[in-house]
Design an enzyme around this catalytic site. Structure first.
Site, PDB file in Angstrom:
ATOM      1  N   ASP A 110       0.979  -1.170   0.094  1.00  0.00           N
ATOM      2  CA  ASP A 110       0.016  -0.069  -0.033  1.00  0.00           C
ATOM      3  C   ASP A 110       0.858   1.112   0.019  1.00  0.00           C
ATOM      4  OD1 ASP A 110      -2.220   1.940   0.287  1.00  0.00           O
ATOM      5  OD2 ASP A 110      -2.244   1.416   2.497  1.00  0.00           O
ATOM      6  N   PRO A 112       2.042   5.505  -0.460  1.00  0.00           N
ATOM      7  CA  PRO A 112       1.353   6.724  -0.132  1.00  0.00           C
ATOM      8  C   PRO A 112       0.589   7.577  -1.699  1.00  0.00           C
ATOM      9  CG  PRO A 112       3.407   6.670   0.818  1.00  0.00           C
ATOM     10  CD  PRO A 112       3.366   5.281  -0.416  1.00  0.00           C
ATOM     11  N   HIS A 114       0.041  10.897  -1.203  1.00  0.00           N
ATOM     12  CA  HIS A 114       0.416  12.464  -1.240  1.00  0.00           C
ATOM     13  C   HIS A 114       1.679  12.460  -1.971  1.00  0.00           C
ATOM     14  CE1 HIS A 114       1.379  16.126   0.562  1.00  0.00           C
ATOM     15  NE2 HIS A 114       0.308  16.196   1.027  1.00  0.00           N
ATOM     16  N   LYS A 166     -15.358   4.277  -5.242  1.00  0.00           N
ATOM     17  CA  LYS A 166     -16.082   4.985  -4.856  1.00  0.00           C
ATOM     18  C   LYS A 166     -17.477   5.285  -5.842  1.00  0.00           C
ATOM     19  CE  LYS A 166     -12.910   7.328  -1.801  1.00  0.00           C
ATOM     20  NZ  LYS A 166     -12.370   8.562  -0.986  1.00  0.00           N
ATOM     21  N   GLY A 468      35.081  31.125   3.261  1.00  0.00           N
ATOM     22  CA  GLY A 468      34.556  32.335   4.266  1.00  0.00           C
ATOM     23  C   GLY A 468      33.692  32.863   3.389  1.00  0.00           C
ATOM     24  N   LEU A 469      33.004  34.037   4.215  1.00  0.00           N
ATOM     25  CA  LEU A 469      32.272  34.700   3.758  1.00  0.00           C
ATOM     26  C   LEU A 469      32.857  35.861   2.653  1.00  0.00           C
ATOM     27  CD1 LEU A 469      29.798  35.763   6.763  1.00  0.00           C
ATOM     28  CD2 LEU A 469      29.112  34.419   4.639  1.00  0.00           C
ATOM     29  N   LYS A 474      39.724  36.402   2.732  1.00  0.00           N
ATOM     30  CA  LYS A 474      40.352  35.085   2.224  1.00  0.00           C
ATOM     31  C   LYS A 474      41.361  35.545   1.275  1.00  0.00           C
ATOM     32  CE  LYS A 474      36.623  33.781   0.405  1.00  0.00           C
ATOM     33  NZ  LYS A 474      35.984  34.973   0.895  1.00  0.00           N
ATOM     34  N   SER A 475      41.219  36.462   0.484  1.00  0.00           N
ATOM     35  CA  SER A 475      42.266  36.861  -0.669  1.00  0.00           C
ATOM     36  C   SER A 475      43.531  37.459   0.034  1.00  0.00           C
ATOM     37  CB  SER A 475      41.488  37.648  -1.686  1.00  0.00           C
ATOM     38  OG  SER A 475      40.246  36.890  -2.515  1.00  0.00           O
ATOM     39  N   SER A 542      32.856  29.318  -1.498  1.00  0.00           N
ATOM     40  CA  SER A 542      32.653  27.868  -1.381  1.00  0.00           C
ATOM     41  C   SER A 542      31.561  27.432  -0.504  1.00  0.00           C
ATOM     42  CB  SER A 542      33.864  27.162  -1.485  1.00  0.00           C
ATOM     43  OG  SER A 542      34.646  27.394  -0.478  1.00  0.00           O
TER      44      SER A 542
END
Length: 633
Positions: A110, A112, A114, A166, A468-469, A474-475, A542
């Site tokens: 049986d 689903p 949904h 039905k 990192g942000l 970073k650079s 990244s």
């Protein structure tokens, strides 16, 4: 048709012998939410007299508490076992039930209805001989009806029953039945379904379930149980196919015995048969076919055995033993059909684990050729596959595998995709065919290799991956590290995010899919530079852990050094050297990391540079110190 039999009390041994020889039919019920799938199975269990008195009493009590049928038994509760299912009145997980009649044994799944749980339907359909597609007579053909029909066709279920349920709620209208039948046949032509049986019914009232309905005298076809008991299924189909067995375990209990254990996916094998081990291609002959109960004169599809060979050849778990005269194919690049099963979308360039049979390899989706619109069967352009998406995709593996097309062999032509970070199953796939280039392109071995080049440079090559942000520094840190390495006589190269996007990656934007491809290309370039013997520094946001792990896995152990340039968002935004955060806040820059696109910080970086606690110069010195500790310089 009842499972009850006087023979049980009169001659139980004969009864069990007869029962053992009955054929087995596996079928699923599928369709949209609340079409009556669980009610139908509950009715079949009830009519088969497979319920004990205490079970029936429990269901009657549950029906009063959770049921939807007033004082009557809610048959769906016989199947919907999860508390969440009973409370919501829907099926969430796949429920398997066994029952039998005088003519046949059955295992029913049986599945689903949904849309969220379509992936569970695929699981239930993978071994089915028949799909009972439930359609609510009041609502007709719905999107989920089409989706499940397409999946049943795709997976190769040979028999489809369209159960128009039905009918009692539409006054058993023949006109309604005919309209739904006509609508479905029109759709079925688009996806190539031919073997279809239509049955009007009421699972709740029992119309056309086990006995013809007095309420639908205009219908002259079979009942559902009559169909299930008589539908022809070729139980020996896979025995007629070429011999295939994926090695699950190398059985070596002592020095005198070395066997290869697994389940036959197809074919028949006997002692003396010549076999080929794949992907190595080495051949031998079968010496014995061993089981716990002793040796066998032959083994057939579906049996689990241990094979011993007359020659000592190298075979490992995941290899495939096949017929020497009709071997499986070998390849590492394929066109596939993928059914995506996870909330996180499938993205080209991202790597996943692919499990086919008993073998697990690394896979990357190289191209989504198109996505299928299940309503219209149109082929739509797509850059990703979302949950429940179905697409034709090219896939590339890190090594050769043995395979058959899915149409030829379900077991050796199907696979699952696994997320490398979470180990969750995220997709199911079918191999259509190998791409020609997978057999035409081979690795060219050269005498001058990475070890020779790195020895010449007196250093250990590696990738120093700064993440990192934007605005974290970073650079700046990467530039200082490279200066220090060059000053001490080392050979380096710096790959910076902005610089690379001016050339190699100037065709990429900043969507999640483009970010994945951006890092994939950088990782490939960095790998080549490491092979050249260089110390490579990369400075990229990244943002996704999966891609950083992909880059690490491309390199040998110890060659990837992940450095987290840890700067809080508010500090990076306050610096905003390039004015990017201001643009993002104004809505002028979409998909900006930290604002409207996520950043997944490293959980266990090799070095965590907290830039609020040190200067860029001090941070660069810590990187150099780490390289010395790891004996890279």
């Amino acid at each position: 048709m009842a499972h009850s039999s006087e023979m049980i009390s009169d001659d139980i041994v004969q009864y069990l012998k007869d029962h053992e020889q009955k054929s087995l039919l596996r079928f699923i019920t599928c369709g949209s939410v609340d079409d009556g799938k669980s009610t139908l199975i509950g009715r079949l269990l009830f009519e088969s007299k497979l319920l004990f008195e205490d079970q029936l009493a429990a269901v009657e009590a549950e029906s009063k508490k959770f049921g939807t049928q007033g004082d009557n038994i809610d048959f769906a509760l016989l199947v919907d076992g999860l508390a969440a299912e009973r409370e919501q009145g829907i099926t969430i997980d796949v429920a398997y039930r066994f029952f039998s009649t005088d003519k046949r044994k059955f295992i029913v799944a049986d599945t689903p209805g949904h849309e969220q749980y379509t992936r569970n339907m695929v699981t239930g359909a993978s071994t089915a001989d028949v799909a009972i597609l439930m359609v609510d007579a009041r609502r007709g053909i719905l999107t989920q009806t089409r989706r499940h029909s397409y999946l049943a066709s795709l997976i190769g279920i040979p028999h489809i029953v369209v159960a128009i349920n039905k009918m009692d709620l539409v006054d058993y209208s023949e006109k309604t039945y005919n309209q739904i039948r006509e609508d479905y046949l029109e759709f079925a032509k688009q996806i190539g379904i031919e073997n279809i049986t239509f049955i009007p019914m009421s699972a709740l009232a029992g119309d056309n379930i086990t006995e013809p309905s007095n309420n639908m005298t205009w219908y002259h076809g079979t009942t559902l149980m009559g169909y299930l008991e008589t539908v022809q299924v070729d139980d020996e189909l896979m025995q007629k196919a070429p011999f295939r067995m994926a090695v699950q375990w190398v059985n070596r209990p002592n020095l005198d015995f070395r066997g290869f254990a697994g389940q036959l996916a197809s074919g028949v094998v006997k002692p003396g048969d010549r076999i080929r081990a794949l992907p190595s291609g080495k051949e031998s002959t079968i010496a014995t076919i061993s089981t716990y109960d002793g040796d066998l004169p032959q083994a057939v599809a579906g049996q689990s055995v241990t094979l011993t060979l007359n020659d000592e050849i190298d075979i490992s778990r995941g290899d495939m033993i096949t017929s020497a005269s009709e071997p499986a194919s070998i390849g590492k690049q394929f066109e596939t059909t993928i059914i995506w099963m996870h909330e996180e979308p499938l993205m080209p360039g991202r790597t996943y684990l692919m499990q086919i049979g008993t073998k697990t390899v690394t896979a990357s989706i190289t191209d989504i050729k198109h996505q299928v619109n299940v309503n219209t069967m149109e082929h739509l352009a797509a850059k990703k596959l979302d949950l429940n998406g179905i697409g034709e995709c090219n896939i590339s593996l890190d090594q050769d595998i043995a395979f058959d097309s899915y149409k030829a062999n379900r077991d050796t032509g199907s696979f699952i995709l696994i997320d490398r970070m979470t180990n969750n199953t995220v997709g199911a796939g079918l191999i259509n065919f190998a791409l020609r280039r997978s057999t035409n392109i081979t690795v060219q071995h050269t005498e001058v290799n990475k070890a020779v080049r790195s020895t010449l440079k007196s250093q250990k090559p590696c990738v120093i991956w700064l993440t990192g942000l934007s605005g974290s520094g970073k650079s700046t840190i990467a530039d200082l590290v490279e200066q220090k390495l060059l000053a001490s006589g080392h050979h380096t190269y710096l790959l910076d995010g902005d610089n690379v996007r001016h050339g190699l990656n100037n065709d990429l934007g900043f969507t999640d899919q483009d970010r994945v491809e951006n890092i994939r290309r950088i990782a490939e370039v960095a790998k080549l530079m490491v092979d050249a013997g260089l110390i490579v520094l990369t400075s990229f946001i990244s943002p996704f852990q999966a891609e950083r792990k992909m880059a690490r896995d491309m390199l040998d152990e110890g060659e990837f050094i992940e450095i987290y340039v840890n700067t809080p968002l508010e500090v990076a935004e306050d610096r905003d050297v390039k004015g990017l955060y201001k643009k993002a806040r104004r809505g002028e820059l979409k998909n900006f990391t930290g604002i409207d696109s996520p950043y997944e910080a490293p959980e266990q970086p090799d070095l965590n540079l907290k830039t609020l606690e040190m200067t860029p110069e001090e941070a660069a010195d810590k990187v150099i110190e780490l390289l010395k500790q790891k004996a890279m310089i």
